[in-house]
Design a protein around this motif. Structure first.
Motif, PDB file in Angstrom:
ATOM      1  N   TYR A   1       0.848  -1.188   0.000  1.00  0.00           N
ATOM      2  CA  TYR A   1       0.000   0.000   0.000  1.00  0.00           C
ATOM      3  C   TYR A   1       0.888   1.244   0.000  1.00  0.00           C
ATOM      4  N   PRO A   2       0.387   2.411  -0.378  1.00  0.00           N
ATOM      5  CA  PRO A   2      -0.884   2.620  -1.090  1.00  0.00           C
ATOM      6  C   PRO A   2      -0.775   2.114  -2.521  1.00  0.00           C
ATOM      7  N   ASN A   3      -1.893   1.852  -3.127  1.00  0.00           N
ATOM      8  CA  ASN A   3      -1.908   1.381  -4.508  1.00  0.00           C
ATOM      9  C   ASN A   3      -3.243   1.774  -5.131  1.00  0.00           C
ATOM     10  N   PRO A   4      -3.247   2.728  -6.062  1.00  0.00           N
ATOM     11  CA  PRO A   4      -2.126   3.408  -6.727  1.00  0.00           C
ATOM     12  C   PRO A   4      -1.303   4.254  -5.739  1.00  0.00           C
ATOM     13  N   ALA A   5      -0.041   4.474  -6.117  1.00  0.00           N
ATOM     14  CA  ALA A   5       0.895   5.208  -5.275  1.00  0.00           C
ATOM     15  C   ALA A   5       1.516   6.356  -6.068  1.00  0.00           C
ATOM     16  N   LYS A   6       2.011   7.357  -5.344  1.00  0.00           N
ATOM     17  CA  LYS A   6       2.626   8.502  -5.995  1.00  0.00           C
ATOM     18  C   LYS A   6       4.138   8.527  -5.791  1.00  0.00           C
ATOM     19  N   ASP A   7       4.600   8.488  -4.529  1.00  0.00           N
ATOM     20  CA  ASP A   7       6.030   8.631  -4.242  1.00  0.00           C
ATOM     21  C   ASP A   7       6.662   7.342  -3.723  1.00  0.00           C
ATOM     22  N   TYR A   8       5.859   6.477  -3.088  1.00  0.00           N
ATOM     23  CA  TYR A   8       6.436   5.280  -2.467  1.00  0.00           C
ATOM     24  C   TYR A   8       5.342   4.235  -2.268  1.00  0.00           C
ATOM     25  N   VAL A   9       5.781   2.987  -2.008  1.00  0.00           N
ATOM     26  CA  VAL A   9       4.885   1.937  -1.545  1.00  0.00           C
ATOM     27  C   VAL A   9       5.474   1.329  -0.280  1.00  0.00           C
ATOM     28  N   MET A  10       4.592   0.841   0.574  1.00  0.00           N
ATOM     29  CA  MET A  10       5.004   0.132   1.779  1.00  0.00           C
ATOM     30  C   MET A  10       4.733  -1.346   1.595  1.00  0.00           C
ATOM     31  N   VAL A  11       5.722  -2.167   1.974  1.00  0.00           N
ATOM     32  CA  VAL A  11       5.560  -3.623   1.975  1.00  0.00           C
ATOM     33  C   VAL A  11       5.448  -4.044   3.435  1.00  0.00           C
ATOM     34  N   HIS A  12       4.250  -4.507   3.802  1.00  0.00           N
ATOM     35  CA  HIS A  12       3.971  -4.824   5.203  1.00  0.00           C
ATOM     36  C   HIS A  12       3.776  -6.328   5.359  1.00  0.00           C
ATOM     37  N   PRO A  13       4.707  -7.039   6.045  1.00  0.00           N
ATOM     38  CA  PRO A  13       4.511  -8.475   6.293  1.00  0.00           C
ATOM     39  C   PRO A  13       3.460  -8.681   7.379  1.00  0.00           C
ATOM     40  N   GLN A  14       2.491  -9.547   7.118  1.00  0.00           N
ATOM     41  CA  GLN A  14       1.468  -9.831   8.113  1.00  0.00           C
ATOM     42  C   GLN A  14       2.057 -10.538   9.329  1.00  0.00           C
ATOM     43  N   ALA A  15       3.198 -11.224   9.103  1.00  0.00           N
ATOM     44  CA  ALA A  15       3.992 -11.812  10.179  1.00  0.00           C
ATOM     45  C   ALA A  15       5.441 -11.793   9.706  1.00  0.00           C
ATOM     46  N   PRO A  16       6.411 -11.611  10.605  1.00  0.00           N
ATOM     47  CA  PRO A  16       7.822 -11.589  10.175  1.00  0.00           C
ATOM     48  C   PRO A  16       8.208 -12.862   9.423  1.00  0.00           C
ATOM     49  N   LEU A  17       8.855 -12.683   8.241  1.00  0.00           N
ATOM     50  CA  LEU A  17       9.282 -13.849   7.465  1.00  0.00           C
ATOM     51  C   LEU A  17      10.566 -14.462   8.020  1.00  0.00           C
TER      52      LEU A  17
END
Length: 566
Positions: free
Chosen positions: A493-509
């Motif tokens: 997120y966000p998607n669509p994005a303007k300057d950046y995207v965040m990758v959020h793990p639902q649990a640590p890999l």
């Protein structure tokens, strides 16, 4: 007899082992005070059936509450009251399998609060009984009829039906009095958003009520099918599936003869989810002109689409008292042609669309509208969220369309919706702009099986002219692979994005991972290495506007998702 022949066709020579009972909605004789008529008009004609299966009859007005009826038809075993109580047998109930049957007395003499309370008590019993899936009520007079309105019973429609509507197990009310066939539905007021069916099957033997016979015949919005035919209905209840199907077989009429022809069919399934909530898709928040076409989102549900209902209010209004409340069904068989062929007034009608009448909206005023869908299981969706309408002056008529998704991984299924205000009469779609038209439908569905960027062209015919709308690079499809697209343990997120995207793990890999962004062709543009134990922020400043693929790669898996930069 036609009914016995159909039973034999469906269930074999020992049909009586499959048929449990026959419901009769009264007027078994023309004159209930004439003893001989019971033999000549009922016992003899129906003996080929009544010798094998029981007839359960709700008294009609022609029986006149005569003792001959009660002497012949002994239902005291099913009556709540016992003799010498005067209400014994006047109305009765019984359970068979997963169905509760209510034989009401709607011949006129017992249109009162006592019978209504009796009905409520029986419905409370079935509501509390987990072994009962359905309630089938039957009686003589209709709540409302299209072909013979003079036979309507206000007690049924104004008093009994509102009670029925509060019980979701009440599935069907069957009746006669008018000699024809009508199939309708009554809007519910219960927790399951489930309506009940109204079935007029009085065309068994008396003189038919015909189209154009009465000047006050009326097209009712809660009746979908009407035939001036002789007919009967067979209901098959499946105990294991908690479902039933019903079929109407027609014998036609003298000018339009038929023999055991299936003309109507419906069903019900317990436990089937209601339709998904639609969206008030177009127009909004502004409205071009005072007579727009309201367009709802696509129907989605476990069953098929039966009806749509649109409501419109002023911006400060209340949907309980709407300016417009329009209910339309998949069919509306009403009337006949000069050669007696039944007419479906809703042929070609799209239930997603409603053209507002001229003069309803005013330029500069604000309104709200909403929509709901009913499926063929007689369940309504929830209402859509209301859409705002600020009415603006009408711009020039235009040709336009929209897609429900603009990018995704192949195979990508896209639903297109025509938004043209020029009132087209024909459509041709070219989904990849290769010069070959792919669909003639107004709202087609197309699946893109190969990756690429696609231009879509719509050509319409209207008022003797042709016009088109071309949307360049409109659909973006990424290449498919064996990546585990449905097992993404991440949020991007966000998607669509303007300057950046965040990758959020639902649990640590807790394992090495590479985050890679590539273009649609698969050419890698950005890479980031991480353990994905917490959120990772990926800058998009070096990328141009467009659609990209973000890959998350671990030693044993790869996930990917399309993102858009704007």
């Amino acid at each position: 007899m036609a009914i016995k022949e159909k039973f034999t066709e469906l269930y074999g020579p020992n049909w009586y082992n499959k048929v449990n009972l026959i419901l009769h909605t009264g007027d078994m004789v023309g004159d209930g005070s004439n003893l001989v008529s019971y033999e000549t008009e009922y016992f003899n004609p129906f003996s080929v059936l009544s010798c094998s299966v029981p007839f359960m009859i709700s008294i009609g007005n022609h029986e006149g509450e005569n003792n001959y009826f009660y002497n012949y038809m002994h239902y005291e075993d099913f009556s709540t009251y016992q003799y010498p109580n005067s209400l014994c047998e006047k109305y009765y109930a019984f359970n068979l399998g997963n169905v509760q049957f209510l034989a009401m007395n709607m011949a006129g003499a017992y249109d009162n609060g006592a019978q209504k309370q009796w009905v409520k008590n029986r419905l409370d019993e079935s509501a509390a009984n987990p072994d009962i899936d359905y309630v089938f009520a039957y009686a003589h007079r209709p709540g409302r009829s299209e072909l013979w309105p003079d036979g309507n019973a206000s007690f049924v429609y104004d008093s009994i039906y509102p009670l029925f509507a509060t019980y979701p197990k009440l599935a069907m009310h069957s009746f006669g009095h008018s000699h024809n066939y009508e199939h309708g539905t009554y809007i519910n007021n219960n927790s399951e958003n489930r309506d009940f069916r109204t079935i007029l099957a009085g065309g068994a033997g008396g003189a038919l009520d015909r189209w154009d016979m009465y000047p006050n015949q009326v097209d009712l919005r809660d009746v979908q099918v009407s035939y001036d035919h002789y007919c009967y209905v067979i209901v098959d209840v499946d105990l294991s599936d908690h479902s039933y199907t019903a079929s109407m077989y027609s014998l036609g009429n003298p000018e339009y003869p038929l023999y055991n022809v299936l003309l109507d069919k419906w069903h019900s399934v317990v436990g089937c989810d209601k339709p998904q909530t639609p969206q008030a898709a177009y127009p909004g928040p502004t409205c071009p002109g005072t007579a727009p076409t309201l367009i709802a989102s696509l129907f989605s549900g476990a069953d098929s689409l039966m009806s749509s209902r649109f409501q419109l209010i002023t911006a400060s209004g209340d949907f309980n008292t709407p300016l417009l409340d329009t209910l339309r069904d998949w069919t509306n068989i009403y009337g006949v042609t000069p050669t007696y062929v039944p007419v479906d007034k809703n042929t070609g009608m799209g239930l997603r669309r409603l053209k507002l009448p001229a003069g309803l909206l005013q330029i500069g005023n604000s309104y709200k509208w909403r929509v709901s869908y009913r499926d063929h299981n007689c369940r309504w969706s929830d209402w859509s969220a209301p859409a705002d309408l600020l009415v603006q002056p009408q711009a020039a008529d235009s040709i336009d369309f929209v897609a429900d998704t603009l990018y995704g991984i192949a195979p990508l299924t896209v639903h297109f919706t025509d938004l043209s205000s020029v009132t087209p009469t024909a459509w041709l779609w070219d989904f990849d702009n290769d010069g070959t038209f792919d669909s003639p439908l107004q709202d087609p569905v197309w699946t893109y099986t190969n990756d690429g960027v696609y231009t879509v062209n719509l050509v319409v015919s209207y008022n003797g002219s042709l016009g088109y709308k071309l949307k360049t690079s409109y659909i973006v499809v990424g290449a498919s692979s064996n990546d585990e697209l449905d097992a993404l343990p991440l949020q991007i997120y966000p998607n669509p994005a303007k300057d950046y995207v965040m990758v959020h793990p639902q649990a640590p890999l807790n394992q090495p991972a590479t985050i890679e962004i590539s273009d649609i062709s698969g050419r890698a543009l950005l890479q980031h290495h991480t353990l994905l134990q917490e959120d990772v922020k990926i800058s998009l400043n070096t990328l141009s506007k467009g659609v990209y693929i973000i890959h998350v790669k671990t030693p044993d898996k790869i996930w990917k998702k399309l993102i858009m930069k704007y």
